[in-house]
Design a protein around this motif. Structure first.
Motif, short mmCIF file in Angstrom:
data_model
loop_
_atom_site.label_atom_id
_atom_site.label_comp_id
_atom_site.label_asym_id
_atom_site.label_seq_id
_atom_site.Cartn_x
_atom_site.Cartn_y
_atom_site.Cartn_z
N GLY A 1 67.62 23.00 13.47
CA GLY A 1 68.32 21.72 13.44
C GLY A 1 68.06 20.92 12.18
O GLY A 1 68.76 19.95 11.91
N LYS A 2 67.09 21.31 11.37
CA LYS A 2 66.79 20.60 10.12
C LYS A 2 67.76 21.03 9.03
O LYS A 2 68.30 22.13 9.04
N VAL A 3 67.96 20.15 8.07
CA VAL A 3 68.88 20.41 6.96
C VAL A 3 68.09 20.48 5.67
O VAL A 3 67.23 19.63 5.41
N PHE A 4 68.37 21.52 4.86
CA PHE A 4 67.70 21.72 3.57
C PHE A 4 68.74 22.00 2.51
O PHE A 4 69.88 22.33 2.81
N THR A 5 68.33 21.90 1.25
CA THR A 5 69.20 22.19 0.12
C THR A 5 68.75 23.49 -0.52
O THR A 5 67.55 23.66 -0.81
N LEU A 6 69.71 24.39 -0.74
CA LEU A 6 69.38 25.67 -1.38
C LEU A 6 69.06 25.44 -2.85
O LEU A 6 69.83 24.81 -3.57
N ASP A 7 67.92 25.98 -3.31
CA ASP A 7 67.56 25.88 -4.71
C ASP A 7 68.21 26.99 -5.53
O ASP A 7 68.51 26.81 -6.70
N VAL A 8 68.39 28.15 -4.89
CA VAL A 8 69.04 29.29 -5.54
C VAL A 8 70.17 29.78 -4.66
O VAL A 8 70.16 29.58 -3.45
N ALA A 9 71.15 30.43 -5.26
CA ALA A 9 72.31 30.92 -4.52
C ALA A 9 71.91 32.06 -3.59
O ALA A 9 70.98 32.83 -3.88
N LEU A 10 72.61 32.18 -2.47
CA LEU A 10 72.40 33.30 -1.56
C LEU A 10 73.25 34.47 -2.02
O LEU A 10 74.46 34.32 -2.23
N ASN A 11 72.64 35.64 -2.18
CA ASN A 11 73.37 36.86 -2.54
C ASN A 11 73.35 37.78 -1.33
O ASN A 11 72.29 38.05 -0.76
N ASN A 12 74.54 38.26 -0.95
CA ASN A 12 74.68 39.08 0.25
C ASN A 12 74.15 38.34 1.48
O ASN A 12 73.63 38.96 2.39
N GLY A 13 74.28 37.03 1.49
CA GLY A 13 73.85 36.22 2.62
C GLY A 13 72.35 36.07 2.74
O GLY A 13 71.86 35.58 3.75
N ARG A 14 71.59 36.48 1.72
CA ARG A 14 70.12 36.42 1.78
C ARG A 14 69.59 35.58 0.62
O ARG A 14 70.18 35.53 -0.45
N GLY A 15 68.45 34.94 0.87
CA GLY A 15 67.81 34.16 -0.18
C GLY A 15 66.59 33.45 0.39
O GLY A 15 66.03 33.85 1.41
N HIS A 16 66.20 32.39 -0.31
CA HIS A 16 65.04 31.61 0.10
C HIS A 16 65.37 30.13 -0.01
O HIS A 16 66.23 29.72 -0.81
N VAL A 17 64.68 29.33 0.80
CA VAL A 17 64.82 27.88 0.74
C VAL A 17 63.42 27.29 0.73
O VAL A 17 62.50 27.82 1.37
N LYS A 18 63.26 26.21 0.00
CA LYS A 18 61.97 25.55 -0.07
C LYS A 18 61.86 24.55 1.08
O LYS A 18 62.70 23.69 1.25
N VAL A 19 60.79 24.72 1.89
CA VAL A 19 60.52 23.84 3.01
C VAL A 19 59.13 23.27 2.79
O VAL A 19 58.13 23.99 2.91
N GLY A 20 59.07 22.01 2.43
CA GLY A 20 57.78 21.40 2.11
C GLY A 20 57.19 22.07 0.89
O GLY A 20 57.80 22.11 -0.17
N ASP A 21 56.01 22.66 1.04
CA ASP A 21 55.37 23.33 -0.09
C ASP A 21 55.44 24.85 0.04
O ASP A 21 54.71 25.56 -0.65
N SER A 22 56.31 25.34 0.91
CA SER A 22 56.43 26.80 1.08
C SER A 22 57.88 27.23 0.93
O SER A 22 58.79 26.42 0.94
N SER A 23 58.07 28.53 0.80
CA SER A 23 59.40 29.10 0.66
C SER A 23 59.67 30.01 1.86
O SER A 23 58.82 30.84 2.22
N TRP A 24 60.82 29.83 2.48
CA TRP A 24 61.18 30.60 3.67
C TRP A 24 62.37 31.49 3.35
O TRP A 24 63.33 31.05 2.71
N PRO A 25 62.37 32.74 3.85
CA PRO A 25 63.56 33.57 3.69
C PRO A 25 64.68 33.06 4.59
O PRO A 25 64.42 32.63 5.72
N VAL A 26 65.88 33.07 4.08
CA VAL A 26 67.03 32.61 4.86
C VAL A 26 68.11 33.69 4.87
O VAL A 26 68.19 34.52 3.96
N ALA A 27 68.93 33.63 5.92
CA ALA A 27 70.08 34.53 6.04
C ALA A 27 71.26 33.71 6.52
O ALA A 27 71.12 32.83 7.36
N ALA A 28 72.43 34.02 5.93
CA ALA A 28 73.66 33.34 6.31
C ALA A 28 74.76 34.38 6.43
O ALA A 28 74.61 35.52 5.97
N ASP A 29 75.85 34.01 7.06
CA ASP A 29 76.98 34.93 7.22
C ASP A 29 77.80 35.07 5.94
O ASP A 29 78.64 35.95 5.85
N GLU A 30 77.54 34.24 4.98
CA GLU A 30 78.32 34.26 3.73
C GLU A 30 77.41 33.91 2.56
O GLU A 30 76.32 33.38 2.74
#
Length: 150
Positions: free
Chosen positions: A98-127
């Motif tokens: 339910g939280k909203v974040f801003t992507l620092d880098v573009a998602l390639n093939n629907g995969r990437g990372h997002v910065k949450v606080g002082d850590s980086s989390w892997p993310v997946a999207a449909d696009e």
């Protein structure tokens, strides 16, 4: 001494209530609180309206049960109204749904990372999404956050 208690039974009940409340302050578990309150109410009622000792005992017992039941009902309603703070304890990913974040880098093939606080989390999207896109976390799969554009 017994003559004074028989003549003025409210003194007994008020004294008993005071002793029970004092003992509750020493222990602090809540066991004696409602009996102490019931004893004080019984003492006040006996002072205003004289009752026989049988009715005094019944009144004390009923008031103790009533006070404990009313406390239990109030506490149960209060617990229902408050969200459980520990329901997602040690489940950091679930806390992010339910939280909203801003992507620092573009998602390639629907995969990437997002910065949450002082850590980086892997993310997946449909696009694929460009950098700077605001995304909302909709689910957690393992340690990967499933996101969608916000």
């Amino acid at each position: 001494m017994m003559d004074a208690l028989l003549t003025h039974p409210h003194i007994f009940w008020l004294s008993l209530g005071g002793l029970l409340l004092a003992a509750e302050m020493l222990g602090g578990n809540g066991y004696l609180l409602w009996s102490g309150v019931a004893a004080i109410i019984t003492g006040l009622l006996v002072w205003l309206l004289p009752f026989g000792w049988e009715w005094q005992g019944v009144m004390f017992a009923v008031l103790t049960l009533l006070a404990a039941w009313l406390w239990w009902r109030w506490l149960a309603n209060r617990v229902k109204q408050q969200p459980r703070a520990d329901s997602q304890l040690n489940q950091r990913g679930q806390q992010l749904v339910g939280k909203v974040f801003t992507l620092d880098v573009a998602l390639n093939n629907g995969r990437g990372h997002v910065k949450v606080g002082d850590s980086s989390w892997p993310v997946a999207a449909d696009e694929d999404l460009p950098a700077g896109t605001r995304v909302e976390v909709i689910a957690v799969e393992g340690i990967t956050l499933k996101v969608r554009p916000h």
